[in-house]
Motif scaffolding. Structure first.
Motif, PDB file in Angstrom:
ATOM      1  N   GLY A 112       0.819  -1.204   0.000  1.00 46.30           N
ATOM      2  CA  GLY A 112       0.000   0.000   0.000  1.00 46.30           C
ATOM      3  C   GLY A 112       0.855   1.257   0.000  1.00 46.30           C
ATOM      4  N   CYS A 126      -6.042   7.041  -1.911  1.00 43.11           N
ATOM      5  CA  CYS A 126      -6.688   5.736  -2.062  1.00 43.11           C
ATOM      6  C   CYS A 126      -5.706   4.561  -2.068  1.00 43.11           C
ATOM      7  CB  CYS A 126      -7.521   5.713  -3.339  1.00 43.11           C
ATOM      8  SG  CYS A 126      -8.975   6.777  -3.273  1.00 43.11           S
ATOM      9  N   SER A 153      -6.399   1.189  -0.119  1.00 42.23           N
ATOM     10  CA  SER A 153      -6.490  -0.103  -0.792  1.00 42.23           C
ATOM     11  C   SER A 153      -5.626  -1.148  -0.093  1.00 42.23           C
ATOM     12  CB  SER A 153      -6.051   0.052  -2.251  1.00 42.23           C
ATOM     13  OG  SER A 153      -6.126  -1.168  -2.931  1.00 42.23           O
ATOM     14  N   LEU A 168      -7.503  -2.352   2.877  1.00 40.84           N
ATOM     15  CA  LEU A 168      -8.607  -3.232   2.475  1.00 40.84           C
ATOM     16  C   LEU A 168      -8.091  -4.622   2.130  1.00 40.84           C
ATOM     17  CD1 LEU A 168     -10.731  -0.821   0.230  1.00 40.84           C
ATOM     18  CD2 LEU A 168     -11.381  -1.751   2.464  1.00 40.84           C
ATOM     19  N   VAL A 169      -7.016  -4.683   1.369  1.00 39.54           N
ATOM     20  CA  VAL A 169      -6.448  -5.979   0.990  1.00 39.54           C
ATOM     21  C   VAL A 169      -5.929  -6.706   2.222  1.00 39.54           C
ATOM     22  CG1 VAL A 169      -4.595  -7.113  -0.302  1.00 39.54           C
ATOM     23  CG2 VAL A 169      -5.906  -5.268  -1.363  1.00 39.54           C
ATOM     24  N   THR A 210     -10.408  -7.599  -0.621  1.00 44.71           N
ATOM     25  CA  THR A 210      -9.857  -7.325  -1.941  1.00 44.71           C
ATOM     26  C   THR A 210     -10.944  -7.022  -2.958  1.00 44.71           C
ATOM     27  OG1 THR A 210      -7.989  -8.784  -1.460  1.00 44.71           O
ATOM     28  CG2 THR A 210      -8.394  -8.267  -3.770  1.00 44.71           C
ATOM     29  N   ALA A 227     -11.960  -3.414  -2.984  1.00 39.06           N
ATOM     30  CA  ALA A 227     -10.965  -2.548  -3.625  1.00 39.06           C
ATOM     31  C   ALA A 227     -11.062  -2.637  -5.144  1.00 39.06           C
ATOM     32  CB  ALA A 227      -9.562  -2.931  -3.154  1.00 39.06           C
ATOM     33  N   ALA A 287     -12.556   0.265  -7.641  1.00 37.97           N
ATOM     34  CA  ALA A 287     -11.704   0.814  -8.699  1.00 37.97           C
ATOM     35  C   ALA A 287     -12.448   0.850 -10.026  1.00 37.97           C
ATOM     36  CB  ALA A 287     -10.432  -0.005  -8.822  1.00 37.97           C
ATOM     37  N   LEU A 295      -7.005   2.525  -6.065  1.00 32.70           N
ATOM     38  CA  LEU A 295      -7.590   1.314  -5.483  1.00 32.70           C
ATOM     39  C   LEU A 295      -7.114   0.041  -6.173  1.00 32.70           C
ATOM     40  CD1 LEU A 295     -11.307   2.400  -4.892  1.00 32.70           C
ATOM     41  CD2 LEU A 295      -9.529   2.076  -3.163  1.00 32.70           C
ATOM     42  N   VAL A 296      -6.771   0.126  -7.442  1.00 35.10           N
ATOM     43  CA  VAL A 296      -6.511  -1.094  -8.208  1.00 35.10           C
ATOM     44  C   VAL A 296      -5.088  -1.615  -8.058  1.00 35.10           C
ATOM     45  CG1 VAL A 296      -5.684  -0.167 -10.427  1.00 35.10           C
ATOM     46  CG2 VAL A 296      -7.195  -2.163 -10.386  1.00 35.10           C
ATOM     47  N   THR A 328      -2.789  -2.044  -5.470  1.00 28.81           N
ATOM     48  CA  THR A 328      -2.418  -3.011  -4.429  1.00 28.81           C
ATOM     49  C   THR A 328      -2.988  -4.403  -4.680  1.00 28.81           C
ATOM     50  OG1 THR A 328      -2.228  -1.222  -2.820  1.00 28.81           O
ATOM     51  CG2 THR A 328      -2.418  -3.457  -1.948  1.00 28.81           C
ATOM     52  N   PRO A 329      -4.266  -4.557  -5.064  1.00 28.28           N
ATOM     53  CA  PRO A 329      -4.767  -5.902  -5.363  1.00 28.28           C
ATOM     54  C   PRO A 329      -3.974  -6.603  -6.463  1.00 28.28           C
ATOM     55  CG  PRO A 329      -6.599  -4.383  -5.138  1.00 28.28           C
ATOM     56  CD  PRO A 329      -5.351  -3.551  -5.114  1.00 28.28           C
TER      57      PRO A 329
END
Length: 457
Positions: free
Chosen positions: A139, A316, A320, A323-324, A329, A332, A336, A372-373, A375-376
């Motif tokens: 993150g 964000c 994220s 959240l992960v 996940t 997130a 996104a 948001l996208v 880190t996943p």
């Protein structure tokens, strides 16, 4: 025996993030400088596309080789080499006499850049072994991406307007040199227990595949889709992919680890990276041209106008990561996709008289989606893979980002060729709407089953 140096994870993370800062800021700075480069070097739109894609294409082609080489020869050693080459390439870019020279020197930069981010991520993964701590570190990595995004347009705009576009490359040198010293001081050397063999044939096939597709997309609108060079590009890409897949499947230690794709979340994350970065980088490319050439803004003013992208991305990205780390996940990823879709829908309404508030809302939502996208994508790529293959797994994720970036810039000049920058931006925005919807679908698909359920052995 000499005493073992105590590893300080925070300092390791900070040092590694410098590489991301360099590579990411370089993209945003160059985007803001495109009109000035076009004027000074008499470059066409296709030439500007190559100034961006020559960089991202080479990085995409050699990231996997860099990751496996670092696992074999030593991650710190390869990381420092990459910083030195990137610094040298930056100096060369600053003295480029023509657009062709600039593209060539951007390739030198990219060879150094290919040794940075995947190797840095591999160092981070091997430093932060606890899943929650790793997610938080990733993150932070994403937040640094946002900070570089924020500083790139602002600093680039000021430098272009007050010093000249060549100065945007000068600033890389002291940062890279300081990073070399910090790496020597704080980053321990590490290697994979079982280093991978080199795969020169696979490397050549990957480079031909990517170069064939991108070159055909860039040159097609200018030369015509029936031009020999365009047909050769598509044909070379087709032959390369037909040869690559069975060849890599037969190798015990392939360059492209196709067995990783047995993991549903991992495979989905790779597709997600391509889709998200195709949307985002094409948007950045066109936005700079739209703001400066269609609306008449200075480079500095255009950089300020794009600031909402970076601000929301900075906010964000760590969100994220949390959240992960908390196992959310899906939220997130879907968030996104929703933000990206709404942002693109707003962008389809932009014209030369659109109010600053509307522009800012659209750009801010793009930043939310990209923040948001990230880190996943990274977490899925490295967390479900064997730790000793972290270099290869993270390189695959980074490669997918660069492939998306290359495709985005190539497609951006294709969808509205011969039209105004406003019309081109509208056409590309509808493509981004489709990408946003795809991100939402991938978010549900990737989280429908646990990563461990399909993890490769």
């Amino acid at each position: 025996m000499p005493a073992t140096r105590e590893v300080k994870p925070g300092l390791v993370l900070a040092t590694c993030c410098i590489s991301l800062f360099l590579v990411s800021m370089d993209v945003t700075i160059v985007n803001v400088a495109l009109p000035a480069i076009a004027h000074d070097l008499h470059a066409s739109v296709a030439g500007l596309q190559w100034a961006i894609d020559g960089y991202t294409l080479v990085i995409a082609s050699f990231l996997m080789l860099a990751g496996s080489t670092a696992d074999r020869l030593g991650r710190r050693r390869v990381f420092q080499t990459g910083l030195a080459v990137f610094s040298a390439g930056s100096l060369l870019c600053s003295v480029a006499p023509t657009i062709h020279g600039l593209v060539a020197f951007r390739i030198v930069q990219a060879l150094g850049g290919a040794m940075l981010n995947p190797v840095a991520m591999s160092i981070i993964v091997n430093t932060f072994t606890e899943p929650r701590a790793r997610a938080r570190a990733i993150g932070t990595w994403g937040a640094v991406f946002g900070i570089s995004m924020a500083l790139g347009p602002l600093l680039g705009g000021v430098l272009v307007d007050h010093v000249g576009w060549r100065s945007i490359f000068w600033i890389n040198v002291p940062v890279a040199l300081s990073a070399i010293g910090l790496t020597a001081r704080f980053v321990p050397e590490s290697r994979a227990p079982t280093p991978r063999r080199f795969d020169p044939i696979g490397q050549i096939l990957v480079a031909v595949l990517l170069a064939g597709v991108v070159s055909a997309l860039i040159e097609g609108p200018e030369l015509g889709w029936h031009a020999p060079i365009v047909i050769i590009g598509f044909a070379a890409a087709a032959v390369a992919i037909v040869a690559l897949i069975p060849y890599e499947l037969r190798r015990e230690q392939p360059l492209l680890e196709l067995r990783f794709f047995r993991s549903r979340p991992f495979a989905a994350a790779i597709v997600l990276a391509i889709v998200a970065f195709t949307a985002f980088n094409g948007f950045l490319f066109l936005s700079s041209l739209y703001l400066q050439l269609a609306r008449g803004m200075s480079a500095e003013r255009a950089g300020l106008q794009m600031l909402p992208v970076a601000v929301t991305l900075v906010v964000c990205a760590p969100m994220s990561g949390r959240l992960v780390g908390a196992g959310r996940t899906r939220l997130a990823m879907v968030g996104a996709g929703v933000a990206m879709t709404i942002a693109a829908a707003i962008t389809t309404t932009f014209d030369v008289a659109t109010g600053i508030a509307v522009l800012s809302v659209g750009y801010a939502l793009f930043g939310v989606g990209q923040g948001l996208v990230n880190t996943p994508i990274t977490n899925a790529a490295v967390s479900g893979m064997p730790k000793e293959q972290a270099g290869v797994a993270s390189a695959l994720a980074s490669t997918s980002r660069q492939v998306g970036a290359s495709l985005g810039v190539a497609i951006a000049g294709t969808v509205g060729h011969g039209e105004s920058f406003v019309a081109t931006l509208h056409a590309y925005s509808w493509l981004v709407v489709a990408c946003g919807l795809a991100v939402i679908a991938i978010g549900f698909y990737a989280t429908a089953t646990r990563a461990t359920g399909s993890r490769p052995g």
